[in-house]
Design a protein around this motif. Structure first.
Motif, PDB file in Angstrom:
ATOM      1  N   UNK A  76       1.058  -1.086   0.008  1.00 38.88           N
ATOM      2  CA  UNK A  76      -0.292   0.080   0.013  1.00 38.88           C
ATOM      3  C   UNK A  76       1.133   1.421   0.056  1.00 38.88           C
ATOM      4  N   UNK A  77       2.134   1.281   0.612  1.00 41.38           N
ATOM      5  CA  UNK A  77       3.131   2.108   0.532  1.00 41.38           C
ATOM      6  C   UNK A  77       4.210   1.678   0.550  1.00 41.38           C
ATOM      7  N   UNK A  78       5.150   2.912   0.549  1.00 39.61           N
ATOM      8  CA  UNK A  78       6.736   2.437   0.633  1.00 39.61           C
ATOM      9  C   UNK A  78       7.343   3.488   1.425  1.00 39.61           C
ATOM     10  N   UNK A  79       8.605   2.231   1.459  1.00 47.84           N
ATOM     11  CA  UNK A  79       9.375   2.700   2.757  1.00 47.84           C
ATOM     12  C   UNK A  79       9.142   4.163   2.423  1.00 47.84           C
ATOM     13  N   UNK A  80       9.433   5.376   3.590  1.00 45.25           N
ATOM     14  CA  UNK A  80       9.806   6.482   2.959  1.00 45.25           C
ATOM     15  C   UNK A  80      11.405   6.967   2.340  1.00 45.25           C
ATOM     16  N   UNK A  81      12.520   5.958   3.515  1.00 47.57           N
ATOM     17  CA  UNK A  81      13.861   6.025   3.428  1.00 47.57           C
ATOM     18  C   UNK A  81      13.957   5.733   1.359  1.00 47.57           C
ATOM     19  N   UNK A  82      12.931   5.073   0.334  1.00 44.78           N
ATOM     20  CA  UNK A  82      13.657   4.345  -0.902  1.00 44.78           C
ATOM     21  C   UNK A  82      13.443   5.104  -1.630  1.00 44.78           C
ATOM     22  N   UNK A  83      13.129   6.119  -1.793  1.00 42.18           N
ATOM     23  CA  UNK A  83      12.963   8.253  -2.260  1.00 42.18           C
ATOM     24  C   UNK A  83      13.531   8.780  -2.003  1.00 42.18           C
ATOM     25  N   UNK A  84      14.723   8.925  -1.136  1.00 44.56           N
ATOM     26  CA  UNK A  84      15.235   9.496  -0.286  1.00 44.56           C
ATOM     27  C   UNK A  84      16.596  10.322  -1.415  1.00 44.56           C
ATOM     28  N   UNK A  85      17.112  10.007  -2.407  1.00 41.37           N
ATOM     29  CA  UNK A  85      17.882   9.230  -3.709  1.00 41.37           C
ATOM     30  C   UNK A  85      19.345   9.247  -2.525  1.00 41.37           C
ATOM     31  N   UNK A  86      19.637   8.053  -2.240  1.00 45.56           N
ATOM     32  CA  UNK A  86      20.361   6.929  -1.701  1.00 45.56           C
ATOM     33  C   UNK A  86      19.848   5.575  -2.380  1.00 45.56           C
ATOM     34  N   UNK A  97       5.086  -3.030 -10.723  1.00 43.82           N
ATOM     35  CA  UNK A  97       3.517  -3.072 -11.425  1.00 43.82           C
ATOM     36  C   UNK A  97       2.399  -3.925 -10.740  1.00 43.82           C
ATOM     37  N   UNK A  98       0.827  -3.049 -10.698  1.00 45.40           N
ATOM     38  CA  UNK A  98       0.191  -4.014 -10.002  1.00 45.40           C
ATOM     39  C   UNK A  98       0.280  -4.568  -8.618  1.00 45.40           C
ATOM     40  N   UNK A  99       0.508  -3.046  -8.095  1.00 42.48           N
ATOM     41  CA  UNK A  99       0.675  -3.326  -6.100  1.00 42.48           C
ATOM     42  C   UNK A  99      -0.727  -2.759  -6.744  1.00 42.48           C
ATOM     43  N   UNK A 100      -1.909  -2.835  -6.594  1.00 40.41           N
ATOM     44  CA  UNK A 100      -3.292  -1.611  -7.195  1.00 40.41           C
ATOM     45  C   UNK A 100      -3.686  -0.327  -5.854  1.00 40.41           C
ATOM     46  N   UNK A 101      -3.174  -1.335  -4.561  1.00 39.93           N
ATOM     47  CA  UNK A 101      -3.538  -0.131  -3.858  1.00 39.93           C
ATOM     48  C   UNK A 101      -2.271   1.043  -3.053  1.00 39.93           C
ATOM     49  N   UNK A 102      -1.325   0.610  -4.173  1.00 40.00           N
ATOM     50  CA  UNK A 102      -0.269   1.451  -4.050  1.00 40.00           C
ATOM     51  C   UNK A 102      -0.176   2.647  -3.996  1.00 40.00           C
TER      52      UNK A 102
END
Length: 117
Positions: A76-86, A97-102
């Motif tokens: 349903x969501x991603x870890x906050x640190x995933x998109x921090x640039x590192x 893909x195909x994680x419909x509630x993400x």
């Protein structure tokens, strides 16, 4: 071809930690949990089309991971640190893909490089 269904993976703690395994395909196994304490030297991990909803806690510590397929799960969501640039190398090789509630941050839904999510 044999289809094996594991709701949880037996001995997942030792599967990755010895540093020899580089690629692992656990797709379509009905996994509801996958959270080893260490990902060793894994470079490619396919967890697609399982029933995962919780992001593996130590996944972002996997220094050698370049390809991650988690499509067709229940995130349903991603870890906050995933998109921090590192983690740009991992993000570039990730299929969500195909994680419909993400739900993705608005900046990831518009613009930026084309990604499989």
């Amino acid at each position: 071809m044999y289809a094996t269904k594991f709701p949880t993976l037996p001995e997942e703690k030792t599967l990755l930690t010895h540093g020899r395994l580089r690629s692992l395909n656990l797709s379509t196994n009905g996994l509801r949990a996958f959270d080893p304490p260490d990902f060793g030297r894994i470079e490619s991990l396919d967890l697609s089309y399982n029933e995962l909803s919780d992001w593996p806690r130590h996944l972002l510590d996997a220094q050698d991971l370049r390809v991650l397929n988690v499509s067709g799960n229940e995130f349903m969501d991603l870890p906050p640190d995933l998109l921090d640039g590192s983690h740009e190398t991992l993000v570039a090789g990730m299929d969500l893909s195909d994680n419909e509630d993400l739900s993705l941050p608005s900046s990831e839904r518009t613009g930026g490089p084309s990604r499989r999510w």
